[in-house]
Design a protein around this motif. Structure first.
Motif, PDB file in Angstrom:
ATOM      1  N   TYR A  98     -11.732  23.918  69.189  1.00  0.00           N
ATOM      2  CA  TYR A  98     -10.943  23.209  68.186  1.00  0.00           C
ATOM      3  C   TYR A  98     -10.763  21.773  68.649  1.00  0.00           C
ATOM      4  CZ  TYR A  98     -10.126  28.147  67.610  1.00  0.00           C
ATOM      5  OH  TYR A  98     -10.327  29.507  67.493  1.00  0.00           O
ATOM      6  N   ARG A  99     -11.237  20.836  67.835  1.00  0.00           N
ATOM      7  CA  ARG A  99     -11.152  19.420  68.181  1.00  0.00           C
ATOM      8  C   ARG A  99      -9.733  18.890  67.925  1.00  0.00           C
ATOM      9  NH1 ARG A  99     -15.430  15.874  68.277  1.00  0.00           N
ATOM     10  NH2 ARG A  99     -16.662  17.198  66.897  1.00  0.00           N
ATOM     11  N   HIS A 100      -9.159  18.260  68.946  1.00  0.00           N
ATOM     12  CA  HIS A 100      -7.848  17.622  68.830  1.00  0.00           C
ATOM     13  C   HIS A 100      -8.070  16.240  68.212  1.00  0.00           C
ATOM     14  CE1 HIS A 100      -3.765  16.796  71.050  1.00  0.00           C
ATOM     15  NE2 HIS A 100      -3.714  16.545  69.753  1.00  0.00           N
ATOM     16  N   LEU A 101      -7.525  16.023  67.043  1.00  0.00           N
ATOM     17  CA  LEU A 101      -7.904  14.864  66.241  1.00  0.00           C
ATOM     18  C   LEU A 101      -7.135  13.592  66.565  1.00  0.00           C
ATOM     19  CD1 LEU A 101      -8.216  16.626  62.753  1.00  0.00           C
ATOM     20  CD2 LEU A 101     -10.045  16.097  64.382  1.00  0.00           C
ATOM     21  N   ASP A 102      -5.865  13.725  66.988  1.00  0.00           N
ATOM     22  CA  ASP A 102      -5.025  12.524  67.047  1.00  0.00           C
ATOM     23  C   ASP A 102      -4.163  12.391  68.290  1.00  0.00           C
ATOM     24  OD1 ASP A 102      -3.267  14.589  66.569  1.00  0.00           O
ATOM     25  OD2 ASP A 102      -2.493  13.788  64.674  1.00  0.00           O
ATOM     26  N   GLY A 103      -4.245  13.331  69.218  1.00  0.00           N
ATOM     27  CA  GLY A 103      -3.387  13.279  70.398  1.00  0.00           C
ATOM     28  C   GLY A 103      -1.949  13.656  70.127  1.00  0.00           C
ATOM     29  N   GLN A 104      -1.645  14.107  68.899  1.00  0.00           N
ATOM     30  CA  GLN A 104      -0.296  14.508  68.517  1.00  0.00           C
ATOM     31  C   GLN A 104      -0.222  15.985  68.112  1.00  0.00           C
ATOM     32  OE1 GLN A 104       2.423  12.397  68.805  1.00  0.00           O
ATOM     33  NE2 GLN A 104       0.861  11.191  69.855  1.00  0.00           N
ATOM     34  N   GLY A 105      -1.323  16.709  68.324  1.00  0.00           N
ATOM     35  CA  GLY A 105      -1.302  18.142  68.033  1.00  0.00           C
ATOM     36  C   GLY A 105      -1.914  18.535  66.710  1.00  0.00           C
ATOM     37  N   THR A 106      -2.656  17.640  66.073  1.00  0.00           N
ATOM     38  CA  THR A 106      -3.378  17.962  64.854  1.00  0.00           C
ATOM     39  C   THR A 106      -4.806  18.344  65.218  1.00  0.00           C
ATOM     40  OG1 THR A 106      -2.074  16.358  63.610  1.00  0.00           O
ATOM     41  CG2 THR A 106      -4.096  17.158  62.589  1.00  0.00           C
ATOM     42  N   PHE A 107      -5.238  19.530  64.776  1.00  0.00           N
ATOM     43  CA  PHE A 107      -6.545  20.037  65.169  1.00  0.00           C
ATOM     44  C   PHE A 107      -7.451  20.209  63.959  1.00  0.00           C
ATOM     45  CE2 PHE A 107      -4.045  20.963  68.835  1.00  0.00           C
ATOM     46  CZ  PHE A 107      -4.933  20.895  69.897  1.00  0.00           C
ATOM     47  N   GLY A 108      -8.738  20.019  64.191  1.00  0.00           N
ATOM     48  CA  GLY A 108      -9.737  20.248  63.161  1.00  0.00           C
ATOM     49  C   GLY A 108     -10.030  21.725  62.997  1.00  0.00           C
ATOM     50  N   PRO A 109     -10.959  22.073  62.093  1.00  0.00           N
ATOM     51  CA  PRO A 109     -11.282  23.476  61.832  1.00  0.00           C
ATOM     52  C   PRO A 109     -11.959  24.135  63.032  1.00  0.00           C
ATOM     53  CG  PRO A 109     -12.827  22.042  60.716  1.00  0.00           C
ATOM     54  CD  PRO A 109     -11.745  21.154  61.255  1.00  0.00           C
ATOM     55  N   GLN A 110     -11.945  25.452  63.029  1.00  0.00           N
ATOM     56  CA  GLN A 110     -12.596  26.223  64.077  1.00  0.00           C
ATOM     57  C   GLN A 110     -14.101  25.935  64.096  1.00  0.00           C
ATOM     58  OE1 GLN A 110     -13.396  30.664  63.756  1.00  0.00           O
ATOM     59  NE2 GLN A 110     -11.682  30.679  65.194  1.00  0.00           N
ATOM     60  N   GLN A 111     -14.605  25.673  65.286  1.00  0.00           N
ATOM     61  CA  GLN A 111     -16.044  25.468  65.465  1.00  0.00           C
ATOM     62  C   GLN A 111     -16.561  26.579  66.382  1.00  0.00           C
ATOM     63  OE1 GLN A 111     -17.394  21.325  65.866  1.00  0.00           O
ATOM     64  NE2 GLN A 111     -15.233  20.706  65.857  1.00  0.00           N
ATOM     65  N   ILE A 112     -17.425  27.421  65.851  1.00  0.00           N
ATOM     66  CA  ILE A 112     -17.858  28.628  66.552  1.00  0.00           C
ATOM     67  C   ILE A 112     -18.950  28.290  67.557  1.00  0.00           C
ATOM     68  CG2 ILE A 112     -18.924  30.894  66.296  1.00  0.00           C
ATOM     69  CD1 ILE A 112     -17.615  31.053  63.526  1.00  0.00           C
ATOM     70  N   LEU A 113     -18.740  28.710  68.798  1.00  0.00           N
ATOM     71  CA  LEU A 113     -19.759  28.609  69.833  1.00  0.00           C
ATOM     72  C   LEU A 113     -20.705  29.809  69.774  1.00  0.00           C
ATOM     73  CD1 LEU A 113     -17.435  27.480  72.746  1.00  0.00           C
ATOM     74  CD2 LEU A 113     -19.153  26.061  71.631  1.00  0.00           C
ATOM     75  N   GLU A 114     -20.130  31.004  69.605  1.00  0.00           N
ATOM     76  CA  GLU A 114     -20.933  32.219  69.472  1.00  0.00           C
ATOM     77  C   GLU A 114     -20.064  33.305  68.860  1.00  0.00           C
ATOM     78  OE1 GLU A 114     -24.023  35.025  72.046  1.00  0.00           O
ATOM     79  OE2 GLU A 114     -22.490  33.875  73.111  1.00  0.00           O
ATOM     80  N   ILE A 170      -2.814  26.039  65.923  1.00  0.00           N
ATOM     81  CA  ILE A 170      -4.096  25.393  66.110  1.00  0.00           C
ATOM     82  C   ILE A 170      -5.136  26.084  65.235  1.00  0.00           C
ATOM     83  CG2 ILE A 170      -5.925  24.928  67.798  1.00  0.00           C
ATOM     84  CD1 ILE A 170      -3.649  24.762  69.913  1.00  0.00           C
ATOM     85  N   THR A 171      -5.056  27.434  65.178  1.00  0.00           N
ATOM     86  CA  THR A 171      -5.892  28.214  64.275  1.00  0.00           C
ATOM     87  C   THR A 171      -5.222  29.553  63.997  1.00  0.00           C
ATOM     88  OG1 THR A 171      -8.111  29.143  63.905  1.00  0.00           O
ATOM     89  CG2 THR A 171      -7.217  29.329  66.116  1.00  0.00           C
ATOM     90  N   VAL A 172      -5.524  30.122  62.828  1.00  0.00           N
ATOM     91  CA  VAL A 172      -5.142  31.507  62.511  1.00  0.00           C
ATOM     92  C   VAL A 172      -6.412  32.303  62.222  1.00  0.00           C
ATOM     93  CG1 VAL A 172      -2.841  30.959  61.662  1.00  0.00           C
ATOM     94  CG2 VAL A 172      -4.773  30.893  60.075  1.00  0.00           C
ATOM     95  N   GLU A 173      -7.540  31.822  62.746  1.00  0.00           N
ATOM     96  CA  GLU A 173      -8.828  32.453  62.506  1.00  0.00           C
ATOM     97  C   GLU A 173      -9.448  33.002  63.789  1.00  0.00           C
ATOM     98  OE1 GLU A 173     -11.115  29.435  60.599  1.00  0.00           O
ATOM     99  OE2 GLU A 173     -10.153  29.741  58.646  1.00  0.00           O
ATOM    100  N   ALA A 174      -8.623  33.222  64.811  1.00  0.00           N
ATOM    101  CA  ALA A 174      -9.087  33.838  66.047  1.00  0.00           C
ATOM    102  C   ALA A 174      -8.604  35.285  66.037  1.00  0.00           C
ATOM    103  CB  ALA A 174      -8.556  33.091  67.263  1.00  0.00           C
TER     104      ALA A 174
END
Length: 453
Positions: A316-332, A280-284
């Motif tokens: 991380y926004r789930h884009l398609d219901g099949q496990g494709t996620f958008g880029p990391q969106q930082i809350l804080e 889903i991300t490698v930026e956490a």
């Protein structure tokens, strides 16, 4: 005391609505005196229909009452004096309709629970289940033996055990520990779900060493046997979650892998055969904790993370219901040791907010979901929902709307009921509380509130 299940029904019907125009989050502080908050959770402890916040801290467990206006009361102490509670869970252990509290004490080797005496958040003294575990860590609840009441599942850190305690009478009398595995050294997390589709709850486990995930089949009575490991080796898995991420009707597994800065998921084929980790991300950086929920109201399960090396809360926004996620969106970013996250509708406005804790600055905050919806007024004759109030079955009449999928989600955003093209939803087994019902069709969007008696 009357308790009501408030169900917010989201009917997604596209010709009448432009569902999502904009989305952001506004930060609100709950407390800056959390005394080294380890884990936060969300539950309606006082049965008022609003989500309260639970905080498991260094030597105490407290909850913050939601005052229904976006603010919280000072902490109410549930217990104190036990050393290092890393995890706690809330569930109805005694069958009286309100949520009790289950905790572990890492330093004292304890597993214990506290009865919600009145459904209003007055808790009993600790009721000890086990005193002999060496560094109990993660705790969760599930009906492991299939007898209709909730049992307790615990990961024990130093002695490598994952154990469960049988609820003997449905009233909170528990057996001694029953072993799932004795080969989970420095185990950080375990969860129960039906991975192989045979109708009983199996158990997945993870630890901090360079090993794959493991899962164990349940014979239906709480006796477990090992299966082939899940995916490739991962270093320092701190948490696993279970949800149907790809909406195919089975339980997938999510992992927060601290040593690899990853939040990932493993797709289940419904028979307990899992893929390697799908990122889903490698930026956490220092991924530590996750939560799931549909933050953008598109019918798909999004993911939230806390990572303690870059001190970041993100989603991380789930884009398609099949496990494709958008880029990391930082809350804080820039907090002092990001520790835990949860999701719930704090302000009861029909969307899920994010709650987060940072350990070393003793802070708990919530991020208000500022999703802006441009919803056209829909003629009531196009969608009818009845009866209201409801006791057993909620019926949806779609007069011209083509319904494709129906979900009921709990306060944490997890899908607990899922149907395809269902126009009748059995809510008789749902306990009092706030749920979301999401009905996905082809034509507009409409929100409805339903009371369950």
């Amino acid at each position: 005391m009357n308790r009501y299940l408030i169900i917010i029904v989201t009917v997604l019907v596209s010709s009448f609505v432009n569902v999502l125009n904009a989305q952001g989050f506004t930060k609100h502080v709950i407390t800056e005196d959390a005394e080294v908050a380890r884990m936060i959770g969300v539950i309606d402890f006082n049965s008022d229909g609003f989500a309260d916040v639970l905080s498991a801290e260094f030597d105490r467990t407290v909850f913050f009452e939601n005052l229904q206006n976006g603010t919280f009361a000072p902490p109410q102490t549930i217990n104190m004096g036990f050393g290092q509670c890393f995890y706690a869970a809330a569930a109805d252990l005694d069958g009286d309709g309100d949520d009790d509290l289950i905790s572990t004490s890492f330093d004292d080797g304890l597993v214990y629970w506290q009865r919600n005496e009145d459904g209003l958040g007055a808790f009993s003294a600790p009721i000890i289940i086990d005193t002999a575990q060496e560094r109990p860590d993660d705790v969760s609840v599930a009906d492991i033996d299939g007898d209709g009441d909730l049992d307790i599942l615990v990961s024990v850190d130093f002695i490598a055990d994952v154990v469960w305690y049988r609820n003997l009478d449905g009233l909170g009398t528990f057996s001694g520990p029953n072993v799932v595995t004795t080969n989970n050294t420095n185990g950080r997390s375990s969860r129960a779900a039906d991975f192989d589709g045979d109708g009983d709850l199996d158990v997945a486990t993870a630890n901090i060493f360079d090993t794959p995930l493991n899962w164990f089949s349940n014979d239906g009575d709480g006796n477990f046997s090992p299966n082939p490991t899940i995916g490739e080796t991962q270093f320092n898995i701190q948490q696993i979650l279970v949800t149907d991420l790809d909406l195919d009707g089975d339980s997938d597994i999510l992992t927060a892998t601290n040593g690899e800065n990853r939040v990932s998921w493993h797709r289940n084929d419904g028979l307990g055969n899992f893929t390697n980790a799908l990122d889903i991300t490698v930026e956490a950086d220092g991924a530590l904790f996750m939560a799931v929920g549909d933050l953008d109201l598109d019918g798909f399960v999004d993911v939230v993370s806390a990572s303690n090396h870059d001190n970041k809360f993100a989603w991380y926004r789930h884009l398609d219901g099949q496990g494709t996620f958008g880029p990391q969106q930082i809350l804080e970013q820039g907090v002092d040791h990001a520790r835990s996250v949860a999701v719930a509708d704090i302000d009861n406005d029909g969307d899920l907010d994010v709650i987060a804790s940072s350990q070393n600055d003793s802070t708990i905050v919530w991020f208000e979901n500022d999703t802006i919806l441009n919803v056209a007024e829909l003629d009531a004759s196009l969608v009818t929902i009845y009866p209201n109030p409801v006791e057993d079955v909620l019926h949806i009449v779609a007069n011209g709307a083509l319904i494709e999928r129906v979900h009921i989600l709990d306060m944490k955003g997890a899908i607990i009921v899922s149907h395809k093209k269902s126009l009748s939803i059995d809510v008789s087994n749902l306990k009092a509380g706030i749920y979301f019902v999401e009905i996905i069709a082809k034509e507009g969007s409409l929100l409805r509130k339903v009371i369950k008696e």
